[in-house]
Design a protein around this motif. Structure first.
Motif, PDB file in Angstrom:
ATOM      1  N   LEU A 113     -28.941-126.235 -30.596  1.00  0.00           N
ATOM      2  CA  LEU A 113     -28.922-125.889 -29.155  1.00  0.00           C
ATOM      3  C   LEU A 113     -27.592-126.075 -28.481  1.00  0.00           C
ATOM      4  CD1 LEU A 113     -32.443-127.062 -27.893  1.00  0.00           C
ATOM      5  CD2 LEU A 113     -32.019-124.944 -28.844  1.00  0.00           C
ATOM      6  N   SER A 131     -25.183-117.515 -19.294  1.00  0.00           N
ATOM      7  CA  SER A 131     -26.558-117.539 -18.589  1.00  0.00           C
ATOM      8  C   SER A 131     -27.572-118.163 -20.128  1.00  0.00           C
ATOM      9  CB  SER A 131     -27.354-116.401 -18.247  1.00  0.00           C
ATOM     10  OG  SER A 131     -26.345-115.930 -17.201  1.00  0.00           O
ATOM     11  N   PHE A 132     -27.321-117.643 -21.164  1.00  0.00           N
ATOM     12  CA  PHE A 132     -27.943-118.058 -22.065  1.00  0.00           C
ATOM     13  C   PHE A 132     -27.727-119.611 -22.430  1.00  0.00           C
ATOM     14  CE2 PHE A 132     -28.772-113.767 -24.161  1.00  0.00           C
ATOM     15  CZ  PHE A 132     -29.984-113.543 -23.669  1.00  0.00           C
ATOM     16  N   ASN A 133     -26.104-119.714 -22.490  1.00  0.00           N
ATOM     17  CA  ASN A 133     -25.656-121.166 -22.766  1.00  0.00           C
ATOM     18  C   ASN A 133     -26.322-122.252 -21.599  1.00  0.00           C
ATOM     19  OD1 ASN A 133     -24.303-120.597 -24.987  1.00  0.00           O
ATOM     20  ND2 ASN A 133     -22.454-120.258 -23.730  1.00  0.00           N
ATOM     21  N   GLY A 134     -26.563-121.772 -20.296  1.00  0.00           N
ATOM     22  CA  GLY A 134     -27.075-122.475 -19.543  1.00  0.00           C
ATOM     23  C   GLY A 134     -28.722-123.151 -19.874  1.00  0.00           C
ATOM     24  N   LEU A 135     -29.313-121.998 -20.160  1.00  0.00           N
ATOM     25  CA  LEU A 135     -30.543-122.279 -20.668  1.00  0.00           C
ATOM     26  C   LEU A 135     -30.551-122.982 -21.806  1.00  0.00           C
ATOM     27  CD1 LEU A 135     -33.539-121.608 -20.238  1.00  0.00           C
ATOM     28  CD2 LEU A 135     -33.197-119.552 -21.732  1.00  0.00           C
ATOM     29  N   LEU A 136     -29.643-122.936 -23.043  1.00  0.00           N
ATOM     30  CA  LEU A 136     -29.767-123.774 -24.154  1.00  0.00           C
ATOM     31  C   LEU A 136     -29.276-125.072 -23.661  1.00  0.00           C
ATOM     32  CD1 LEU A 136     -27.742-121.619 -26.635  1.00  0.00           C
ATOM     33  CD2 LEU A 136     -30.348-122.057 -26.741  1.00  0.00           C
ATOM     34  N   GLN A 138     -30.095-126.562 -21.006  1.00  0.00           N
ATOM     35  CA  GLN A 138     -31.660-127.327 -20.310  1.00  0.00           C
ATOM     36  C   GLN A 138     -32.461-127.713 -21.484  1.00  0.00           C
ATOM     37  OE1 GLN A 138     -33.018-124.587 -17.258  1.00  0.00           O
ATOM     38  NE2 GLN A 138     -31.094-124.570 -16.260  1.00  0.00           N
ATOM     39  N   LEU A 139     -32.733-126.880 -22.408  1.00  0.00           N
ATOM     40  CA  LEU A 139     -33.312-127.166 -23.531  1.00  0.00           C
ATOM     41  C   LEU A 139     -32.847-128.289 -24.348  1.00  0.00           C
ATOM     42  CD1 LEU A 139     -34.224-123.445 -24.670  1.00  0.00           C
ATOM     43  CD2 LEU A 139     -35.524-125.082 -23.557  1.00  0.00           C
ATOM     44  N   ASP A 140     -31.570-128.260 -24.666  1.00  0.00           N
ATOM     45  CA  ASP A 140     -31.207-129.357 -25.380  1.00  0.00           C
ATOM     46  C   ASP A 140     -31.439-130.711 -24.580  1.00  0.00           C
ATOM     47  OD1 ASP A 140     -29.634-130.275 -27.821  1.00  0.00           O
ATOM     48  OD2 ASP A 140     -28.206-130.856 -26.260  1.00  0.00           O
ATOM     49  N   THR A 142     -33.864-131.382 -22.717  1.00  0.00           N
ATOM     50  CA  THR A 142     -35.319-131.476 -22.551  1.00  0.00           C
ATOM     51  C   THR A 142     -35.565-132.101 -24.155  1.00  0.00           C
ATOM     52  OG1 THR A 142     -35.665-129.776 -20.987  1.00  0.00           O
ATOM     53  CG2 THR A 142     -37.458-130.451 -22.493  1.00  0.00           C
ATOM     54  N   HIS A 211     -45.830-128.681 -15.510  1.00  0.00           N
ATOM     55  CA  HIS A 211     -45.099-127.816 -14.698  1.00  0.00           C
ATOM     56  C   HIS A 211     -46.025-127.562 -13.245  1.00  0.00           C
ATOM     57  CE1 HIS A 211     -42.355-126.979 -17.948  1.00  0.00           C
ATOM     58  NE2 HIS A 211     -43.343-126.502 -18.692  1.00  0.00           N
TER      59      HIS A 211
END
Length: 354
Positions: A113, A131-136, A138-140, A142, A211
């Motif tokens: 990620l 934006s994808f990098n920001g989501l990645l 967050q996933l990393d 988590t 959630h």
């Protein structure tokens, strides 16, 4: 060119002998000359003595129009083909970094990620990839948190299970009844601790994965009263006193999660309060600012407390204050903090009773 409409003073070599416009009126007209239709135009001078007439056979005009139409269409088709080729080339060249990015993603491992490179991307695509990098990211975060959670949970479970095995072996090999009973008592206590640890781990995993959408109205004082009632037997067995100071107050939340929060707070207070101690629980509506009222839940006890330099860490998972013994697992308060965060609440620690 006609002088006084009687004499031709100038003419093209292939012009008809007669006037193109027999009526000698100015302007456009269509006439028939020698059985063929002509398109003509006439204009006179200011005195009206001299008139110039020009014209072409209609077939010649139509042929010219047809020729120019063909030339225009062919030119337009060629221009469109060239434009299409140019656009395709520019787009293909511009999106080569995107294709390379796609190949890099295809070759990645499932849990890789790391952020995607953006320096070579077109400016129009870069914000999307960022934006994808920001989501990645967050996933990393988590995934790493879940890995740590699994590792810590495995460590926390391994210790009591080893103790249970040792107590079971002692009970099986004890020669005297009193030794066997002592081993069984320790085995029972270990089973209770392991069951509580497993329950807290399940609560923590369920809260993290749920959630929460705290949209329901929960009468928090009723939840506090019900959960406290469940601890009365435990408190009586240790000669502990529980005081309640409740008033009707409601919050937006999820009743099951808030029940877990209250249960862990009370359990933590009673667990570290010595025999004969007391615990006071209040749930009241307070004015935080003019026109804004909030609910404050407070659980206080007269136990040993937490050193001030350790208070900022007690809400971390599996953290336990040094010297507190082996009765806790370090999950309860982290679970409380997580539920408070999901409900938009603030949580803090202060001096206890006495």
């Amino acid at each position: 060119a006609w002088d006084r409409r009687e004499r031709v003073v100038m003419a093209s070599p292939d012009a008809p002998a007669e006037a193109l416009k027999p009526d000698f009126s100015d302007g456009f007209a269509e006439t028939v000359i020698n059985g063929e239709r002509w398109r003509v135009y006439a204009v006179s001078d200011a005195t009206g003595q001299l008139q110039v007439q020009v014209g072409k056979p209609k077939r010649v005009l139509l042929a010219d129009v047809h020729a120019w139409t063909q030339i225009s269409l062919i030119s337009a088709v060629l221009v469109l083909i060239l434009l299409k080729g140019a656009i395709w080339g520019v787009v293909h060249w511009s999106f080569r970094p995107v294709g390379a990015l796609r190949e890099a993603l295809r070759r990645r491992q499932p849990l890789d990620l790391q952020p995607l490179p953006v320096s070579t991307l077109p400016a129009e695509v870069r914000p999307l990839v960022e934006s994808f990098n920001g989501l990645l990211g967050q996933l990393d975060a988590t995934v790493q948190a879940e890995k740590r959670f699994i590792a810590d949970a495995a460590h926390e479970l391994r210790t009591p299970l080893a103790g249970l095995l040792a107590h079971a072996e002692l009970a099986a090999t004890a020669q005297r009844p009193e030794d066997r009973q002592a081993a069984l008592r320790r085995l029972t206590a270990g089973v209770k601790r392991s069951a509580r640890l497993s329950e807290q781990l399940l609560d923590l995993a369920r809260i993290d994965a749920s959630h929460l959408k705290p949209d329901d109205t929960v009468e928090l004082f009723e939840t506090v009263a019900l959960v406290t009632h469940d601890f009365e037997v435990v408190a009586c067995s240790r000669r502990q006193r529980i005081g309640l100071d409740l008033e009707p107050c409601s919050v937006h939340g999820q009743v099951d999660a808030l029940g877990v929060l209250v249960r862990n707070l009370i359990d933590n207070a009673l667990r570290y309060t010595p025999e004969g101690g007391r615990c006071e629980i209040s749930c009241r509506s307070i004015a935080s600012s003019p026109g804004d009222r909030r609910v404050r839940l407070r659980v206080a006890d007269n136990g040993p407390g937490v050193p001030e330099q350790e208070r900022h860490r007690i809400f971390d998972r599996f953290y336990r204050v040094p010297g507190t013994g082996g009765r806790g697992s370090g999950i309860g308060l982290s679970l409380v903090a997580r539920i408070a965060q999901l409900h938009g609440a603030t949580i803090g620690m202060d001096e206890g009773l006495d």
